[in-house]
Motif scaffolding. Structure first.
Motif, PDB file in Angstrom:
ATOM      1  N   PHE A  96     -69.181   7.087  37.911  1.00  0.00           N
ATOM      2  CA  PHE A  96     -68.648   8.325  37.538  1.00  0.00           C
ATOM      3  C   PHE A  96     -68.775   9.108  38.998  1.00  0.00           C
ATOM      4  O   PHE A  96     -69.846   9.466  39.238  1.00  0.00           O
ATOM      5  N   ALA A  97     -67.687   9.015  39.895  1.00  0.00           N
ATOM      6  CA  ALA A  97     -67.567   9.539  41.029  1.00  0.00           C
ATOM      7  C   ALA A  97     -67.289  10.940  41.565  1.00  0.00           C
ATOM      8  O   ALA A  97     -66.319  11.434  41.038  1.00  0.00           O
ATOM      9  N   PRO A  98     -68.381  11.875  41.958  1.00  0.00           N
ATOM     10  CA  PRO A  98     -68.160  13.283  41.911  1.00  0.00           C
ATOM     11  C   PRO A  98     -67.140  13.322  42.917  1.00  0.00           C
ATOM     12  O   PRO A  98     -67.269  12.714  44.154  1.00  0.00           O
ATOM     13  N   ASN A  99     -65.785  14.133  42.973  1.00  0.00           N
ATOM     14  CA  ASN A  99     -65.084  14.197  44.055  1.00  0.00           C
ATOM     15  C   ASN A  99     -65.552  15.467  45.046  1.00  0.00           C
ATOM     16  O   ASN A  99     -66.687  15.981  44.907  1.00  0.00           O
ATOM     17  N   ASN A 100     -64.818  15.538  46.063  1.00  0.00           N
ATOM     18  CA  ASN A 100     -65.323  16.531  46.949  1.00  0.00           C
ATOM     19  C   ASN A 100     -65.343  18.117  46.347  1.00  0.00           C
ATOM     20  O   ASN A 100     -66.145  18.866  46.774  1.00  0.00           O
ATOM     21  N   GLN A 101     -64.428  18.234  45.297  1.00  0.00           N
ATOM     22  CA  GLN A 101     -64.734  19.611  44.857  1.00  0.00           C
ATOM     23  C   GLN A 101     -66.005  19.800  44.048  1.00  0.00           C
ATOM     24  O   GLN A 101     -66.643  20.788  44.044  1.00  0.00           O
ATOM     25  N   ALA A 102     -66.473  18.476  43.437  1.00  0.00           N
ATOM     26  CA  ALA A 102     -67.978  18.531  42.711  1.00  0.00           C
ATOM     27  C   ALA A 102     -68.946  19.053  43.876  1.00  0.00           C
ATOM     28  O   ALA A 102     -69.886  19.560  43.590  1.00  0.00           O
ATOM     29  N   VAL A 129     -74.056   5.612  38.377  1.00  0.00           N
ATOM     30  CA  VAL A 129     -73.735   4.416  38.279  1.00  0.00           C
ATOM     31  C   VAL A 129     -74.235   3.795  36.873  1.00  0.00           C
ATOM     32  O   VAL A 129     -75.148   3.857  36.659  1.00  0.00           O
ATOM     33  N   VAL A 130     -73.405   3.028  36.222  1.00  0.00           N
ATOM     34  CA  VAL A 130     -73.892   2.295  35.196  1.00  0.00           C
ATOM     35  C   VAL A 130     -73.319   0.795  35.231  1.00  0.00           C
ATOM     36  O   VAL A 130     -72.372   0.497  36.002  1.00  0.00           O
ATOM     37  N   ASP A 131     -74.486  -0.158  34.963  1.00  0.00           N
ATOM     38  CA  ASP A 131     -74.397  -1.572  35.309  1.00  0.00           C
ATOM     39  C   ASP A 131     -73.547  -2.378  34.521  1.00  0.00           C
ATOM     40  O   ASP A 131     -74.018  -3.458  34.015  1.00  0.00           O
ATOM     41  N   GLN A 132     -72.394  -1.800  33.925  1.00  0.00           N
ATOM     42  CA  GLN A 132     -71.499  -2.569  33.234  1.00  0.00           C
ATOM     43  C   GLN A 132     -70.203  -1.721  33.289  1.00  0.00           C
ATOM     44  O   GLN A 132     -70.190  -0.769  33.792  1.00  0.00           O
ATOM     45  N   GLN A 133     -69.259  -2.268  33.121  1.00  0.00           N
ATOM     46  CA  GLN A 133     -67.687  -1.821  33.183  1.00  0.00           C
ATOM     47  C   GLN A 133     -67.285  -1.138  31.732  1.00  0.00           C
ATOM     48  O   GLN A 133     -67.524  -1.881  30.819  1.00  0.00           O
ATOM     49  N   ILE A 134     -67.197   0.211  31.918  1.00  0.00           N
ATOM     50  CA  ILE A 134     -67.300   1.001  31.000  1.00  0.00           C
ATOM     51  C   ILE A 134     -65.658   1.137  30.551  1.00  0.00           C
ATOM     52  O   ILE A 134     -65.019   1.645  31.468  1.00  0.00           O
ATOM     53  N   THR A 135     -65.102   0.829  29.497  1.00  0.00           N
ATOM     54  CA  THR A 135     -63.535   0.944  29.066  1.00  0.00           C
ATOM     55  C   THR A 135     -63.200   2.258  28.612  1.00  0.00           C
ATOM     56  O   THR A 135     -64.183   3.078  28.087  1.00  0.00           O
ATOM     57  N   PRO A 136     -62.175   2.894  28.790  1.00  0.00           N
ATOM     58  CA  PRO A 136     -61.841   4.327  28.189  1.00  0.00           C
ATOM     59  C   PRO A 136     -61.893   4.185  26.639  1.00  0.00           C
ATOM     60  O   PRO A 136     -62.401   5.314  26.219  1.00  0.00           O
ATOM     61  N   ASN A 137     -62.068   3.018  25.800  1.00  0.00           N
ATOM     62  CA  ASN A 137     -62.297   2.713  24.437  1.00  0.00           C
ATOM     63  C   ASN A 137     -63.689   3.460  24.244  1.00  0.00           C
ATOM     64  O   ASN A 137     -64.003   3.750  22.979  1.00  0.00           O
ATOM     65  N   ASN A 178     -65.072  -4.918  41.773  1.00  0.00           N
ATOM     66  CA  ASN A 178     -66.330  -4.974  40.911  1.00  0.00           C
ATOM     67  C   ASN A 178     -66.602  -3.768  40.062  1.00  0.00           C
ATOM     68  O   ASN A 178     -67.668  -3.637  39.695  1.00  0.00           O
ATOM     69  N   ALA A 179     -65.807  -2.827  39.965  1.00  0.00           N
ATOM     70  CA  ALA A 179     -65.940  -1.548  39.448  1.00  0.00           C
ATOM     71  C   ALA A 179     -64.770  -1.027  38.680  1.00  0.00           C
ATOM     72  O   ALA A 179     -63.796  -1.366  38.962  1.00  0.00           O
ATOM     73  N   THR A 180     -65.150   0.115  37.696  1.00  0.00           N
ATOM     74  CA  THR A 180     -64.171   0.923  37.328  1.00  0.00           C
ATOM     75  C   THR A 180     -64.792   2.203  37.754  1.00  0.00           C
ATOM     76  O   THR A 180     -65.918   2.572  37.535  1.00  0.00           O
ATOM     77  N   ILE A 181     -63.735   3.152  38.014  1.00  0.00           N
ATOM     78  CA  ILE A 181     -64.187   4.418  38.733  1.00  0.00           C
ATOM     79  C   ILE A 181     -63.452   5.601  37.776  1.00  0.00           C
ATOM     80  O   ILE A 181     -62.587   5.517  37.455  1.00  0.00           O
ATOM     81  N   TYR A 182     -64.462   6.451  37.573  1.00  0.00           N
ATOM     82  CA  TYR A 182     -64.088   7.627  36.816  1.00  0.00           C
ATOM     83  C   TYR A 182     -64.221   8.947  37.631  1.00  0.00           C
ATOM     84  O   TYR A 182     -65.657   9.125  38.020  1.00  0.00           O
ATOM     85  N   ILE A 183     -63.389   9.439  38.423  1.00  0.00           N
ATOM     86  CA  ILE A 183     -63.534  10.783  39.127  1.00  0.00           C
ATOM     87  C   ILE A 183     -64.105  11.916  38.309  1.00  0.00           C
ATOM     88  O   ILE A 183     -63.170  12.259  37.470  1.00  0.00           O
ATOM     89  N   ILE A 184     -65.072  12.407  38.502  1.00  0.00           N
ATOM     90  CA  ILE A 184     -65.613  13.419  37.909  1.00  0.00           C
ATOM     91  C   ILE A 184     -65.657  14.852  38.698  1.00  0.00           C
ATOM     92  O   ILE A 184     -65.630  14.677  40.050  1.00  0.00           O
ATOM     93  N   ASP A 185     -65.814  16.159  38.236  1.00  0.00           N
ATOM     94  CA  ASP A 185     -65.603  17.227  38.999  1.00  0.00           C
ATOM     95  C   ASP A 185     -67.016  18.029  39.254  1.00  0.00           C
ATOM     96  O   ASP A 185     -67.067  19.054  39.445  1.00  0.00           O
ATOM     97  N   THR A 186     -68.167  17.293  38.827  1.00  0.00           N
ATOM     98  CA  THR A 186     -69.558  17.850  38.922  1.00  0.00           C
ATOM     99  C   THR A 186     -70.245  16.788  39.481  1.00  0.00           C
ATOM    100  O   THR A 186     -70.077  15.557  38.848  1.00  0.00           O
ATOM    101  N   VAL A 187     -71.038  17.302  40.410  1.00  0.00           N
ATOM    102  CA  VAL A 187     -72.396  16.192  40.635  1.00  0.00           C
ATOM    103  C   VAL A 187     -73.601  16.466  39.481  1.00  0.00           C
ATOM    104  O   VAL A 187     -73.882  17.411  39.284  1.00  0.00           O
TER     105      VAL A 187
END
Length: 192
Positions: A96-102, A129-137, A178-187
């Protein structure tokens, strides 16, 4: 083999060089990318504004993140916390990757304190970071244990999701080798 080492070295060097620039704040860039919502593609209200330098699906997670200018502060922080090898060495993770705005939402004194304390920085970053790939479902009512050791939750529906009821997923389901990335707007802050 040599090409991969060179690319990784260049990405790491770019991250280290980017730290002073990232802390000063970077101007947002706006380039279109496929934003079609589907379980197999990227989704979210901010996907069209996410600029990408190259296809990242075959890159390890830190190199993939480095391809997105909007994640330069996160990549620089991961380098400062000595997490690049750790993250790239994990077989299947979700970031869950905080962007620069975060990072710009964090006060200067809080950010200075965080960047000056490597153990605390590592704790905060591994909470993303979560030690598994999380799908949108799995996002509508998710509860996941992070690498840091605490739980984080996800909620929402369609293409509108939140992490811990505070961070919005602005663009999700970005693939790395090796990952799935979800960009988030808050640290996110791990629980005390």
């Amino acid at each position: 083999m040599r090409f991969t080492r060179t690319r990784t070295a260049k990405a790491t060097a770019a991250a280290v060089v980017a730290l002073p620039l990232a802390l000063g704040g970077l101007a947002a860039q706006s380039h279109a990318q496929d934003a079609s919502p589907s379980p197999s593609g990227t989704f979210g209200p901010g996907c069209s504004a996410i600029s990408q330098k190259a296809d990242t699906s075959k890159d390890k997670v830190v190199e993939a993140a480095a391809a997105y200018p909007q994640l330069s502060q996160l990549v620089a922080a991961a380098a400062r916390a000595n997490l690049i090898g750790t993250l790239d060495g994990k077989p299947d993770v979700t970031i869950f990757a905080p962007n620069n705005q975060a990072f710009q939402k964090v006060t200067v004194s809080q950010l200075d304190s965080l960047l000056g304390n490597q153990e605390q920085l590592k704790k905060v970053l591994t909470y993303h970071v979560v030690d598994q790939q999380i799908t949108p479902n799995e996002l509508p009512k998710g509860s996941f244990t992070t690498v840091e050791g605490s739980k984080l939750t996800t909620s929402g529906s369609g293409t509108d999701f939140k992490v811990n009821d505070e961070a919005n997923i602005v663009c999700g389901n970005i693939k790395a080798a090796n990952a799935t990335i979800y960009i988030i707007d808050t640290v996110l802050q791990p629980p005390s």
